[in-house]
Design a protein around this motif. Structure first.
Motif, PDB file in Angstrom:
ATOM      1  N   UNK A  88     -19.904 -33.736  48.335  1.00 45.87           N
ATOM      2  CA  UNK A  88     -18.906 -32.779  47.851  1.00 45.87           C
ATOM      3  C   UNK A  88     -18.531 -32.993  46.387  1.00 45.87           C
ATOM      4  N   UNK A  89     -18.249 -34.235  46.009  1.00 45.23           N
ATOM      5  CA  UNK A  89     -17.795 -34.481  44.631  1.00 45.23           C
ATOM      6  C   UNK A  89     -18.862 -34.122  43.601  1.00 45.23           C
ATOM      7  N   UNK A  90     -20.113 -34.426  43.895  1.00 47.53           N
ATOM      8  CA  UNK A  90     -21.186 -34.079  42.953  1.00 47.53           C
ATOM      9  C   UNK A  90     -21.274 -32.567  42.763  1.00 47.53           C
ATOM     10  N   UNK A  91     -21.161 -31.831  43.857  1.00 50.59           N
ATOM     11  CA  UNK A  91     -21.201 -30.364  43.760  1.00 50.59           C
ATOM     12  C   UNK A  91     -19.969 -29.827  43.049  1.00 50.59           C
ATOM     13  N   UNK A  92     -18.827 -30.424  43.326  1.00 47.16           N
ATOM     14  CA  UNK A  92     -17.596 -30.008  42.642  1.00 47.16           C
ATOM     15  C   UNK A  92     -17.704 -30.284  41.145  1.00 47.16           C
ATOM     16  N   UNK A  93     -18.331 -31.393  40.792  1.00 40.10           N
ATOM     17  CA  UNK A  93     -18.533 -31.707  39.371  1.00 40.10           C
ATOM     18  C   UNK A  93     -19.420 -30.657  38.697  1.00 40.10           C
ATOM     19  N   UNK A  94     -20.501 -30.264  39.382  1.00 40.27           N
ATOM     20  CA  UNK A  94     -21.393 -29.236  38.833  1.00 40.27           C
ATOM     21  C   UNK A  94     -20.637 -27.909  38.680  1.00 40.27           C
ATOM     22  N   UNK A  95     -19.829 -27.591  39.671  1.00 35.22           N
ATOM     23  CA  UNK A  95     -19.035 -26.365  39.594  1.00 35.22           C
ATOM     24  C   UNK A  95     -18.051 -26.426  38.435  1.00 35.22           C
ATOM     25  N   UNK A  96     -17.431 -27.591  38.250  1.00 35.04           N
ATOM     26  CA  UNK A  96     -16.445 -27.760  37.185  1.00 35.04           C
ATOM     27  C   UNK A  96     -17.075 -27.599  35.803  1.00 35.04           C
ATOM     28  N   UNK A  97     -18.244 -28.184  35.613  1.00 37.06           N
ATOM     29  CA  UNK A  97     -18.939 -28.081  34.322  1.00 37.06           C
ATOM     30  C   UNK A  97     -19.233 -26.621  33.991  1.00 37.06           C
ATOM     31  N   UNK A  98     -19.737 -25.887  34.966  1.00 42.09           N
ATOM     32  CA  UNK A  98     -20.089 -24.488  34.725  1.00 42.09           C
ATOM     33  C   UNK A  98     -18.874 -23.612  34.482  1.00 42.09           C
ATOM     34  N   UNK A  99     -17.808 -23.827  35.235  1.00 41.27           N
ATOM     35  CA  UNK A  99     -16.645 -22.962  35.068  1.00 41.27           C
ATOM     36  C   UNK A  99     -15.921 -23.277  33.760  1.00 41.27           C
ATOM     37  N   UNK A 119     -12.412 -25.292  43.091  1.00 41.01           N
ATOM     38  CA  UNK A 119     -12.986 -26.610  42.783  1.00 41.01           C
ATOM     39  C   UNK A 119     -11.988 -27.706  43.165  1.00 41.01           C
ATOM     40  N   UNK A 120     -10.727 -27.499  42.798  1.00 34.10           N
ATOM     41  CA  UNK A 120      -9.692 -28.476  43.165  1.00 34.10           C
ATOM     42  C   UNK A 120      -9.571 -28.583  44.680  1.00 34.10           C
ATOM     43  N   UNK A 121      -9.602 -27.439  45.362  1.00 32.59           N
ATOM     44  CA  UNK A 121      -9.499 -27.428  46.823  1.00 32.59           C
ATOM     45  C   UNK A 121     -10.660 -28.178  47.467  1.00 32.59           C
ATOM     46  N   UNK A 122     -11.855 -28.006  46.929  1.00 31.46           N
ATOM     47  CA  UNK A 122     -13.026 -28.664  47.517  1.00 31.46           C
ATOM     48  C   UNK A 122     -12.908 -30.179  47.464  1.00 31.46           C
ATOM     49  N   UNK A 123     -12.239 -30.691  46.448  1.00 28.39           N
ATOM     50  CA  UNK A 123     -12.112 -32.142  46.311  1.00 28.39           C
ATOM     51  C   UNK A 123     -11.175 -32.732  47.370  1.00 28.39           C
ATOM     52  N   UNK A 124     -10.266 -31.919  47.884  1.00 27.19           N
ATOM     53  CA  UNK A 124      -9.313 -32.410  48.883  1.00 27.19           C
ATOM     54  C   UNK A 124     -10.029 -32.872  50.142  1.00 27.19           C
ATOM     55  N   UNK A 125     -11.044 -32.134  50.560  1.00 28.56           N
ATOM     56  CA  UNK A 125     -11.675 -32.392  51.858  1.00 28.56           C
ATOM     57  C   UNK A 125     -12.351 -33.753  51.932  1.00 28.56           C
ATOM     58  N   UNK A 126     -12.662 -34.347  50.775  1.00 24.71           N
ATOM     59  CA  UNK A 126     -13.290 -35.678  50.769  1.00 24.71           C
ATOM     60  C   UNK A 126     -12.353 -36.718  51.366  1.00 24.71           C
ATOM     61  N   UNK A 127     -11.049 -36.590  51.036  1.00 22.59           N
ATOM     62  CA  UNK A 127     -10.053 -37.543  51.541  1.00 22.59           C
ATOM     63  C   UNK A 127      -8.673 -36.880  51.477  1.00 22.59           C
TER      64      UNK A 127
END
Length: 215
Positions: A88-99, A119-127
């Motif tokens: 999840x975090x790697x994908x969120x990072x890729x999303x963050x860079x593009x946006x 993007x912020x919401x996606x990071x929540x699900x990790x923990x």
């Protein structure tokens, strides 16, 4: 006289090239945006493939914000659908860079804020216990900013409702308040007209699905 004719020919030639490039851009963008309208493509792996295509378009069209926007959209949606939290975090990072690149081209853009909120919401699900407060507040603030920019954007209300829908009541969630947000979103969707065929227009069917779960 020859110089004038040369200048005219040069101008016409450059204009023709520009029009051809613009038509090609519209064509390839339309093709890939249409893929996102097909629910069959909404699985983590397929979204990654489409996101990679949008990144390649963005690399060739560095002055256009939409390819970066859609690349980010694909990556964050893939992140939200992942079964493996380690990805999840790697994908969120890729999303963050593009946006962020999209925002550099088009600042103060409500649609971009919606993706940043996701993007912020996606990071929540990790923990959720340790990340919920930080990224939940960040997501809510980004949606509030998006609403200030454009109060007619239905995706803002949809995402606010989604947050209320999935957040436990003890942490501020509410199905009742989520229902109100979804109803407002659907009212906005009924009046919403995308700026073009490739402009953001997603979310109506998803809103109806969540609202049906409450009813």
């Amino acid at each position: 006289m020859k110089r004038i004719l040369f200048s005219i020919c040069l101008f016409v030639g450059l204009a023709s090239v520009s029009m051809a490039q613009s038509a090609q851009y519209e064509s390839v963008m339309t093709k890939n945006v249409t893929m996102l309208d097909d629910s069959a493509n909404f699985n983590p792996d397929r979204l990654l493939e489409i996101g990679n295509t949008f990144e390649r378009i963005a690399a060739a069209e560095k002055t256009q914000w939409l390819p970066f926007y859609y690349a980010s959209y694909c990556y964050v949606m893939s992140a939200l659908m992942q079964r493996d939290n380690d990805k999840v975090d790697d994908l969120a990072d890729k999303a963050a860079v593009n946006i962020e690149q999209a925002e550099a081209i088009s600042p103060k853009n409500d649609e971009i804020n919606c993706i940043k909120s996701l993007v912020a919401t996606s990071r929540i699900r990790v923990d959720p216990p340790t990340r919920g407060m930080k990224y939940g507040m960040e997501s809510a603030e980004l949606l509030a900013q998006a609403n200030q920019i454009n109060q007619e954007n239905p995706r803002v209300y949809m995402l606010q409702g989604q947050s209320l829908f999935y957040t436990p009541e003890q942490f501020g969630g509410s199905k009742t308040e989520a229902k109100k947000k979804f109803q407002t979103a659907l009212e906005k969707f009924s009046a919403f007209k995308p700026a073009s065929a490739i402009a953001p227009h997603w979310g109506e069917a998803y809103t109806k699905g969540l609202l049906a779960q409450i009813k």
